[in-house]
Design an enzyme around this catalytic site. Sequence first.
Site, PDB file in Angstrom:
ATOM      1  N   ASP A  21       0.838  -1.193   0.000  1.00  0.00           N
ATOM      2  CA  ASP A  21       0.000   0.000   0.000  1.00  0.00           C
ATOM      3  C   ASP A  21       0.880   1.253   0.000  1.00  0.00           C
ATOM      4  O   ASP A  21       1.628   1.486   0.945  1.00  0.00           O
ATOM      5  CB  ASP A  21      -0.886  -0.039   1.256  1.00  0.00           C
ATOM      6  CG  ASP A  21      -1.727   1.209   1.403  1.00  0.00           C
ATOM      7  OD1 ASP A  21      -1.903   1.927   0.404  1.00  0.00           O
ATOM      8  OD2 ASP A  21      -2.206   1.464   2.530  1.00  0.00           O
ATOM      9  N   ASP A  25      -4.162   3.839   2.608  1.00  0.00           N
ATOM     10  CA  ASP A  25      -5.598   3.581   2.775  1.00  0.00           C
ATOM     11  C   ASP A  25      -5.888   2.131   3.194  1.00  0.00           C
ATOM     12  O   ASP A  25      -7.042   1.713   3.269  1.00  0.00           O
ATOM     13  CB  ASP A  25      -6.378   3.939   1.487  1.00  0.00           C
ATOM     14  CG  ASP A  25      -6.019   3.038   0.315  1.00  0.00           C
ATOM     15  OD1 ASP A  25      -5.104   2.182   0.471  1.00  0.00           O
ATOM     16  OD2 ASP A  25      -6.639   3.174  -0.756  1.00  0.00           O
ATOM     17  N   ASP A  29      -1.805  -1.251  -3.782  1.00  0.00           N
ATOM     18  CA  ASP A  29      -2.121  -0.493  -4.999  1.00  0.00           C
ATOM     19  C   ASP A  29      -0.983  -0.607  -6.013  1.00  0.00           C
ATOM     20  O   ASP A  29       0.063  -1.187  -5.726  1.00  0.00           O
ATOM     21  CB  ASP A  29      -2.425   0.977  -4.658  1.00  0.00           C
ATOM     22  CG  ASP A  29      -1.358   1.585  -3.772  1.00  0.00           C
ATOM     23  OD1 ASP A  29      -0.170   1.385  -4.082  1.00  0.00           O
ATOM     24  OD2 ASP A  29      -1.696   2.235  -2.758  1.00  0.00           O
ATOM     25  N   ASP A  98      -5.692 -11.086 -15.147  1.00  0.00           N
ATOM     26  CA  ASP A  98      -6.747 -12.043 -14.861  1.00  0.00           C
ATOM     27  C   ASP A  98      -7.971 -11.584 -15.636  1.00  0.00           C
ATOM     28  O   ASP A  98      -8.328 -10.406 -15.604  1.00  0.00           O
ATOM     29  CB  ASP A  98      -7.054 -12.013 -13.358  1.00  0.00           C
ATOM     30  CG  ASP A  98      -7.470 -13.353 -12.825  1.00  0.00           C
ATOM     31  OD1 ASP A  98      -8.334 -13.983 -13.462  1.00  0.00           O
ATOM     32  OD2 ASP A  98      -6.946 -13.761 -11.781  1.00  0.00           O
ATOM     33  N   ASP A 203     -10.233 -16.891 -15.694  1.00  0.00           N
ATOM     34  CA  ASP A 203     -10.989 -17.385 -14.553  1.00  0.00           C
ATOM     35  C   ASP A 203     -12.038 -18.409 -15.009  1.00  0.00           C
ATOM     36  O   ASP A 203     -12.737 -18.178 -15.996  1.00  0.00           O
ATOM     37  CB  ASP A 203     -11.691 -16.169 -13.908  1.00  0.00           C
ATOM     38  CG  ASP A 203     -12.259 -16.477 -12.546  1.00  0.00           C
ATOM     39  OD1 ASP A 203     -11.489 -16.896 -11.676  1.00  0.00           O
ATOM     40  OD2 ASP A 203     -13.481 -16.302 -12.358  1.00  0.00           O
ATOM     41  N   GLU A 264      -7.857 -21.345 -15.904  1.00  0.00           N
ATOM     42  CA  GLU A 264      -8.107 -21.998 -14.620  1.00  0.00           C
ATOM     43  C   GLU A 264      -8.929 -23.242 -14.931  1.00  0.00           C
ATOM     44  O   GLU A 264     -10.035 -23.154 -15.457  1.00  0.00           O
ATOM     45  CB  GLU A 264      -8.871 -21.070 -13.676  1.00  0.00           C
ATOM     46  CG  GLU A 264      -8.958 -21.661 -12.296  1.00  0.00           C
ATOM     47  CD  GLU A 264      -9.966 -20.962 -11.393  1.00  0.00           C
ATOM     48  OE1 GLU A 264      -9.883 -21.132 -10.182  1.00  0.00           O
ATOM     49  OE2 GLU A 264     -10.855 -20.258 -11.911  1.00  0.00           O
ATOM     50  N   HIS A 329      -4.152 -17.414  -4.571  1.00  0.00           N
ATOM     51  CA  HIS A 329      -5.042 -16.658  -3.685  1.00  0.00           C
ATOM     52  C   HIS A 329      -6.275 -17.461  -3.255  1.00  0.00           C
ATOM     53  O   HIS A 329      -7.069 -16.973  -2.462  1.00  0.00           O
ATOM     54  CB  HIS A 329      -5.478 -15.368  -4.387  1.00  0.00           C
ATOM     55  CG  HIS A 329      -6.323 -15.656  -5.584  1.00  0.00           C
ATOM     56  ND1 HIS A 329      -5.793 -16.074  -6.786  1.00  0.00           N
ATOM     57  CD2 HIS A 329      -7.667 -15.657  -5.743  1.00  0.00           C
ATOM     58  CE1 HIS A 329      -6.770 -16.306  -7.640  1.00  0.00           C
ATOM     59  NE2 HIS A 329      -7.924 -16.057  -7.030  1.00  0.00           N
ATOM     60  N   ASP A 330      -6.477 -18.654  -3.814  1.00  0.00           N
ATOM     61  CA  ASP A 330      -7.630 -19.486  -3.453  1.00  0.00           C
ATOM     62  C   ASP A 330      -7.254 -20.644  -2.537  1.00  0.00           C
ATOM     63  O   ASP A 330      -8.105 -21.469  -2.215  1.00  0.00           O
ATOM     64  CB  ASP A 330      -8.253 -20.101  -4.718  1.00  0.00           C
ATOM     65  CG  ASP A 330      -9.014 -19.085  -5.537  1.00  0.00           C
ATOM     66  OD1 ASP A 330      -9.493 -18.087  -4.960  1.00  0.00           O
ATOM     67  OD2 ASP A 330      -9.133 -19.288  -6.754  1.00  0.00           O
TER      68      ASP A 330
END
Length: 559
Positions: A21, A25, A29, A98, A203, A264, A329-330
């Site tokens: 970041d 915030d 980013d 993605d 995806d 995927e 990330h899954d």
Amino acid sequence: MERKWWQEAVGYEIYCKSFCDSDGDGLGDLRGVISKLPVLKELGITCIWFAPIYASPQADNGYDVADYESIEPAYGDLTVFKELLDTAHSMGIRVIMDMVLNHSSDEHRWFRESRKSKDNPYRNYYIWQPPKADGSEPNNWGGYFNEGNGSAWQYDEMAGEYYLHQYGIKMPDLNWEYRPLREDIYKMLNFWLDFGVDGFRLDVISRLKKMPGFPDSKKEPAKTDRNGFVIDRSMCTDVEGIHDILRELNERAFGREDCMTMGEGAGITSANALNYIAPERKELDCVYHFELASRTRPAICAADFRSVQKRWAEVWKKGGWSIQYLSNHDSRRQVSHHGEDGIYRTRSAKLLATLLHTSPGIPFIYQGEEIGMVDVRFDSIEDYNCCYTVGPYRALVENGYSPEDALAEVAVKSRDNARTPYQWDDSENAGFTKGKPWLKVNPRYREINLKKDLAAPDSIFRYYQKLIALRHLHPAVVEGELSFYLEDHPQILCYTRSCEAETLLVIANFGPTEAELSLPEKLSSCRAERILTNCPETAPNLESRTLLPWEAAVYRLEA
Ligand code: NOJ
């Protein structure tokens, strides 16, 4: 044959929200990513896969896209993204996006229009069906994000009909039967290719085609939720006709020079993978399967690794290219799931990396894996974000579980294990943000962080660097044929990668106890040079001996 750039690539997935970041915030980013490109370059990766960074209400952290052609404002804008792309390219790093083509957000302009009336020009961009005579859902299909109400259909008052959503209620499925939708998607994909991106991670790509006529699932035995909805992947996965869609996507966008596509592979198995990736079919370049990495499966053992790699190697011999990964990330953090998060965290993380980086295909590192980040356990459900965690938790509590038992049940499989912010250093919030992080930082960050790994010559990060360098130096890592030895051994993996130029041998003791290595004559008679090990204290020569727990080494064989 000349190789494509991606066949030699080492990939790295960035989950932007949790990476770095720059403006305090609490959300990662693009400026944060730009500031970290030098360290990724130092690691040696050559391709970044960005989990979705498009404008999104974040119902599923960006997999609910509200505008495919703009960047989520909290992450930056197209100008910053262009700067990022140019900087990455100037460092020899490619960037793939993605691409979520199965569904959009219900806040996408197309969906807002679609709901308005049956004759709206965007009506058929989505899949609408009237209620049954009693007002109930059009069929018994269940959705994947069921949150306790399992239907894959949601009634919309304004539209007066149900829409299909295989995932969250806020993620309506797009209608690939409708030509204008396809044309808009092709325009959008070409917009990104013209912008300079190098390809796409696609995806749930096997789910674009739905069973015509939307019949009830007759699956037996049915896996139903408590409202009787059926999770039946065959209704929307690998349905006949999916390949026509993919061929057209290739013709209209993916086939452009140098564009890499990686699907995927939900529901794609070693039996049907070639239908997606055989080069002559002109659909996708590669797919990745879930057989080793799924967050709900038990930890893998040597036999699992061997049998999955052998079976898939047969596929790749016939065509296509592969992806190697154990976490993204899954999933859970790979060292917690398949290695050992105790005294052998470092060594087992290095062993897992050795296996991935010496197996056929493109290794994809998930952010934080290269410093051995581990699963997290928060004390309260309030600290969790993932819909696969919060929804099932609520359902368990409604079914009489105590909050503690429900949390214990869902936490271990939570996707948030992989999504806690990157641990850059030992300062507050692990150096991820100066504000309040959107998801709590793993409390282990003082022990596990990049700064510490950069300072230690024997760290996991430094080992990844050496492994990646191997790929760039040794052609067998990229193109070598895979052969296993000691196939009955319960704990030791022993395999070679051979090409015309050389043979590499990998030996790995996949477990927390010592194991006796008894080399077959064919290998013990070779002169061998050890080129990498996670146990430098052991003898460098290749010989039958006791291997240490989680010991792994790579040798170059001389015949
Ligand atoms: C697969 C993605 O990797 C996952 O994070 C997402 O929730 C689903 N597809 C739905 O888009």
